[in-house]
Design a protein around this motif. Structure first.
Motif, PDB file in Angstrom:
ATOM      1  N   GLN A 254       0.824  -1.209   0.000  1.00 48.34           N
ATOM      2  CA  GLN A 254       0.000   0.000   0.000  1.00 48.34           C
ATOM      3  C   GLN A 254       0.859   1.260   0.000  1.00 48.34           C
ATOM      4  N   THR A 255       1.982   1.228   0.708  1.00 48.42           N
ATOM      5  CA  THR A 255       2.908   2.363   0.693  1.00 48.42           C
ATOM      6  C   THR A 255       3.525   2.538  -0.694  1.00 48.42           C
ATOM      7  N   TYR A 256       3.892   1.428  -1.299  1.00 49.16           N
ATOM      8  CA  TYR A 256       4.472   1.425  -2.640  1.00 49.16           C
ATOM      9  C   TYR A 256       3.523   2.073  -3.645  1.00 49.16           C
ATOM     10  N   GLU A 257       2.238   1.860  -3.459  1.00 49.40           N
ATOM     11  CA  GLU A 257       1.225   2.368  -4.386  1.00 49.40           C
ATOM     12  C   GLU A 257       0.995   3.870  -4.259  1.00 49.40           C
ATOM     13  N   LYS A 258       1.581   4.521  -3.265  1.00 47.68           N
ATOM     14  CA  LYS A 258       1.393   5.960  -3.110  1.00 47.68           C
ATOM     15  C   LYS A 258       2.083   6.744  -4.220  1.00 47.68           C
ATOM     16  N   VAL A 259       3.114   6.128  -4.824  1.00 47.30           N
ATOM     17  CA  VAL A 259       3.720   6.735  -6.008  1.00 47.30           C
ATOM     18  C   VAL A 259       2.801   6.436  -7.186  1.00 47.30           C
ATOM     19  N   PRO A 260       2.373   7.447  -7.952  1.00 46.87           N
ATOM     20  CA  PRO A 260       1.454   7.197  -9.071  1.00 46.87           C
ATOM     21  C   PRO A 260       2.002   6.149 -10.040  1.00 46.87           C
ATOM     22  N   LEU A 261       1.126   5.339 -10.565  1.00 52.28           N
ATOM     23  CA  LEU A 261       1.520   4.249 -11.458  1.00 52.28           C
ATOM     24  C   LEU A 261       2.332   4.750 -12.642  1.00 52.28           C
ATOM     25  N   SER A 262       1.903   5.850 -13.263  1.00 53.62           N
ATOM     26  CA  SER A 262       2.604   6.363 -14.441  1.00 53.62           C
ATOM     27  C   SER A 262       4.012   6.832 -14.107  1.00 53.62           C
ATOM     28  N   GLN A 263       4.217   7.239 -12.864  1.00 55.15           N
ATOM     29  CA  GLN A 263       5.551   7.655 -12.441  1.00 55.15           C
ATOM     30  C   GLN A 263       6.412   6.441 -12.098  1.00 55.15           C
ATOM     31  N   ARG A 264       5.789   5.463 -11.479  1.00 54.02           N
ATOM     32  CA  ARG A 264       6.516   4.259 -11.069  1.00 54.02           C
ATOM     33  C   ARG A 264       6.958   3.452 -12.296  1.00 54.02           C
ATOM     34  N   TYR A 265       6.024   3.264 -13.243  1.00 52.49           N
ATOM     35  CA  TYR A 265       6.292   2.464 -14.438  1.00 52.49           C
ATOM     36  C   TYR A 265       5.984   3.319 -15.670  1.00 52.49           C
ATOM     37  N   PRO A 266       6.969   4.067 -16.174  1.00 49.18           N
ATOM     38  CA  PRO A 266       6.698   5.063 -17.214  1.00 49.18           C
ATOM     39  C   PRO A 266       6.507   4.504 -18.616  1.00 49.18           C
ATOM     40  N   TRP A 267       6.964   3.258 -18.886  1.00 50.94           N
ATOM     41  CA  TRP A 267       6.931   2.758 -20.259  1.00 50.94           C
ATOM     42  C   TRP A 267       5.568   2.131 -20.547  1.00 50.94           C
TER      43      TRP A 267
END
Length: 625
Positions: free
Chosen positions: A20-33
């Motif tokens: 849940q903490t990991y998910e606080k970073v937006p998906l598009s930022q976490r996995y940009p490709w």
């Protein structure tokens, strides 16, 4: 082979709270490709001249490999996409890939996704089923082996190409010129190997911009009868799982890994394919046939030592075979962990393998419709016994009671229900609206068809397939209640339970087992006695256990239960006829609308009334020949 250790640190994701903490970073930022094309190009930028893929044609000890670097792989993908563009392929056109595991299979798979929609098909399928899939996907191009490399495959290709009206071009992986091949008028033929060399290797001549919601691939997931069940996976579906896989295993560094999984299957394509490449690891292709090659498993430990393999991915049936293969003088101390999937991993097999080879096995859970993964154990810890781990980040998982396509309620922790999922890796549905009508709950949640429960910390425990339930007189029996205890018997290598038609109860549980080699194997009756001591639910004690030489498997080494259900049907029909002194030949099959069907060929046609009477109470459709 030059490999530089990764400097990245993996997120641990050891608990639901960490996810849940990991998910606080937006998906598009976490996995940009967003696309598989982006991932191939990114891998080339990062790893350049390092070996991306090494190919072993026969897997013989110390055989010289044929190598392709990350930069070369990117170039071949560009060239393949550009060749397809010259054949008038657009983003919505289908390219069928009918190839074994080759370097060219990777070129075709990722290049096709950069130009249109890749449709990898199991080359072991019969021509009729290949035709069904190609017509369902409206294939415009077929990539296949030429007659010089496989007469058997060429025989299938000849039977296929004249029966697919949309087919415009045939690209042959061959050592001979295309003009030496005769095909139906109107189908253009090119030598894939030489034709791509004529294309630009650094840009797409189409100028295409690939979007995440564009369809990347069609995967066939259904059986071999009836209309093909074809799943549509988007670029972002696959890119999400590949980036997650690379991110959460970055601490393992870069190394070579052996690959025997087929590239027409989601496991071999995503986690063992593009996810491995994005991690900067080298894929060693273990022959075109993979695990089916007679050289691969006997020489597995030799190649683990040769390539200093730290980890590989496989399926439970292969682990069962490897457990019996001696390591001999091969130094496999480099091997630390193994990823396992595609089907449930028996606890006894897992424990025996880990103890014998001093490795950690992680058994995850997923399917084609989830782009390979739905749950996985923590990166550096074992999941609780019997669990397949927790859900992936950025997705939702729910255990629910459903009626039809309606969600009735969410189950409590520890309560068994149907596993539902939604998230960035869940496919865009099937090509057939008939299949889609059954796939979604409340038009939003994908119905996996699996049964299971969650514990208080989000660990998923699978209890079986809803459709695999054995229903004995209205009593639902989970096959795992039989398979798990039987698998713990020291003499049993593998156990599979299915329902056998029964005139009284509708179905009764039966089990098929294979045994380890032994001078004093147990009898079938002894195994039933063992079940009586191990299975507390009396209704689940097998009515019959049959020892067989080999459990039937699919092309990707999953247990093929329909074949065993057919076998059980043939047995019970045969017994009923034998008791009435009626001689006949039998064969059984399954039809989605009619259920189990028994075809009966009587030696004497005059016995038909007696045969009908003997079989009238069995819940089996009868066809007399």
């Amino acid at each position: 082979m030059s490999i530089t250790p990764s400097q990245s640190a993996s997120p641990t994701l050891q608990s639901l709270a960490e996810i849940q903490t990991y998910e606080k970073v937006p998906l598009s930022q976490r996995y940009p490709w967003e696309s598989t094309f982006d991932l191939i190009r990114q891998s080339a930028r990062l790893y350049q001249k390092d070996a991306a893929i090494e190919f072993l044609p026969t897997a013989a000890p110390d055989e010289e490999t044929i190598s392709v670097s990350f930069s070369q792989l990117s170039e071949r993908v560009h060239q393949t996409a550009n060749l397809l563009h010259t054949l008038d392929i657009t983003s919505t056109d289908t390219i069928t890939i009918l190839l074994p595991n080759l370097l060219e299979t990777h070129f075709a798979l990722w290049g096709a996704q950069a130009a249109g929609i890749a449709s990898p098909i199991n080359p072991l399928l019969e021509p009729e089923h290949i035709v069904e899939i190609m017509n369902t996907t409206k294939a415009k191009v077929l990539v296949a082996l030429g007659p010089d490399l496989s007469e058997e495959m060429w025989g299938k290709v000849k039977k296929v190409i004249g029966r697919v009206p949309t087919l415009q071009a045939l690209l042959l992986v061959s050592q001979k010129p295309a003009h030496m091949v005769t095909v139906p008028t109107g189908v253009r033929v090119e030598n894939f190997v030489t034709a791509i060399k004529q294309q630009p290797d650094a840009h797409l001549i189409s100028g295409r911009t690939i979007h995440g919601d564009d369809i990347a691939s069609y995967f066939h997931t259904g059986g071999t009868t009836g209309h093909p069940k074809v799943a549509r996976l988007t670029h972002s579906n696959i890119a999400f799982v590949a980036q997650l896989s690379a991110d959460t295993t970055a601490n393992k560094g870069r190394f070579a890994t052996l690959s025997g999984l087929p590239l027409f299957h989601i496991f071999g394509t995503v986690v063992a394919g593009i996810g491995t490449l994005l991690s900067g690891r080298t894929i060693v292709i273990m022959t075109p046939e993979g695990f089916r090659s007679p050289n691969v498993l006997p020489n597995w430990w030799h190649h683990v030592a040769r390539f200093r393999v730290q980890g590989f991915v496989t399926v439970p049936t292969i682990l069962g075979v490897l457990l019996q293969i001696p390591v001999d003088d091969n130094d496999i101390s480099c091997l630390t962990d193994i990823g396992c999937g595609a089907s449930p991993l028996p606890t006894g097999l897992k424990n025996a393998f880990e103890e014998k080879f001093n490795v950690t096995i992680s058994n995850g859970y997923g399917m084609t419709e989830s782009s390979c993964l739905l749950a996985r154990p923590p990166t550096d810890l074992q999941a609780p016994d019997g669990s397949v781990g927790r859900r992936l980040p950025y997705m939702e998982m729910r255990i629910a009671e459903i009626v039809g396509n309606r969600l009735i309620r969410t189950c409590n922790a520890g309560e068994v229900g149907i596993v539902l999922a939604r998230g960035p890796h869940i496919f865009s549905g099937y090509l057939s609206e008939e299949d889609n009508a059954k796939a979604w709950v409340d038009h939003d949640w994908f119905n996996t068809g699996d049964m299971g429960y969650l514990d208080g910390d989000g660990n998923l425990f699978l209890t079986g397939r809803a459709k695999d339930l054995i229903i004995r007189g209205g009593h639902n029996i989970d096959p795992a209640l039989i398979e798990e205890p039987l698998s713990r018997h020291p003499a049993v290598a593998m156990a599979v339970a299915v329902g056998q038609p029964d005139a009284y109860a509708g179905e009764v549980p039966v089990a098929y087992v294979t045994l380890y080699p032994s001078d004093n194997p147990p009898s079938e009756e002894q195994l039933i006695d063992y079940c009586r001591t191990q299975i507390s639910e009396r209704a689940a004690i097998p009515k019959r256990i049959e020892i067989i030489d080999e459990i039937p498997l699919t092309a990707v080494a999953k247990v093929f239960k329909p074949a065993l259900r057919n076998r059980a049907t043939e047995y019970v029909v045969g017994q009923a006829l034998q008791e009435n002194n009626i001689a006949a030949e039998l064969s059984a099959s399954f039809d989605a609308s009619r259920g189990q069907i028994a075809k009966v060929r009587l030696e004497q046609a005059s016995n038909k009334p007696a045969a009908e009477e003997a079989l009238e109470n069995l819940p089996v459709a009868l066809e007399f020949d």
